[in-house]
Design a protein around this motif. Sequence first.
Motif: not given
Length: 291
Positions: A101-105, A149-159
């Motif tokens: 899940i990553g640190f942001n989660q 974020a998931s659908n429109y950008t390259r930004i980390n979705p969890d962030e």
Amino acid sequence: MDTNQEADQDKIGDALNAQRFHMLEDIAKELKGNIVFPTYFDADAHLRKALQDPNVPTTRVASIVSLEPLIASKLMRLANSVLYNPQCISVHTLPAAITRIGFNQVRATSLAIAMDQMLRCKEMAVFGDLTRALWIHSLKSAAAAHVLASNYTRINPDEALLAGLVHDLGAFYIIYRAAQYPELRSRPDSVKYLIVQWHESIGVTLLNALGLPENIVEATIDHDQPQPLPETLRTLKDIVYIANILAGARFEWMLQDLEMDAANPKQVHSTYGELLPQIEAEAKEMQAVFA
């Protein structure tokens, strides 16, 4: 009945306004010094401190999380949920769950638990409808930010999810502090206006005090202030702004009598409305995991 308490509860007009101002003065003093968070936030202080280091080993984070059974159980549940485990391949250890899940989660889960526990304290029971609406709004904003974020950008979705989740932390804190004043506990509706006027600036200070990454804090600034809609979503701030509108901007869920002055929700829904079913599904998933 205690006559002093009765007199306090009967404050109206200028006296009630003076009490509101006194609460804001108390908060301002706290923000300038050492902020005292509810114990639920203090419980994961070591975890927050460790996560400030982007190079901290997963095993270190896992060892800290293991000391907080509630957080650990929620992380395991989240890692094996449909949101992070669409192929139904379960993980059975904390390091594996954290890696998935990553640190942001991990941050988001820890803060979500703290926010949820704060809302459950008995002093805040009088604000039950308000806190429930705020909690649902925060989860929906987090889900919307994640989906955008998931659908429109390259930004980390969890962030993006983390930023959406904490964007109204100032409102949570105002309610928590208002619950300590009998005059305000007896008049929940009056607290709504304090939230609208002060939650953004207070929230920024709180997020900095919690040690959240600078880009997360910056993304929450002026999220309820009217501004032109971005033609494309380029920044985390853009995502939080649109996510907040999709989740009910300017607290439309509690201030039906005030005019909405944020961007036209119809325009936002026209552009991003196709994502609403996915946002609703993710919000329900988060509610099941975090609560």
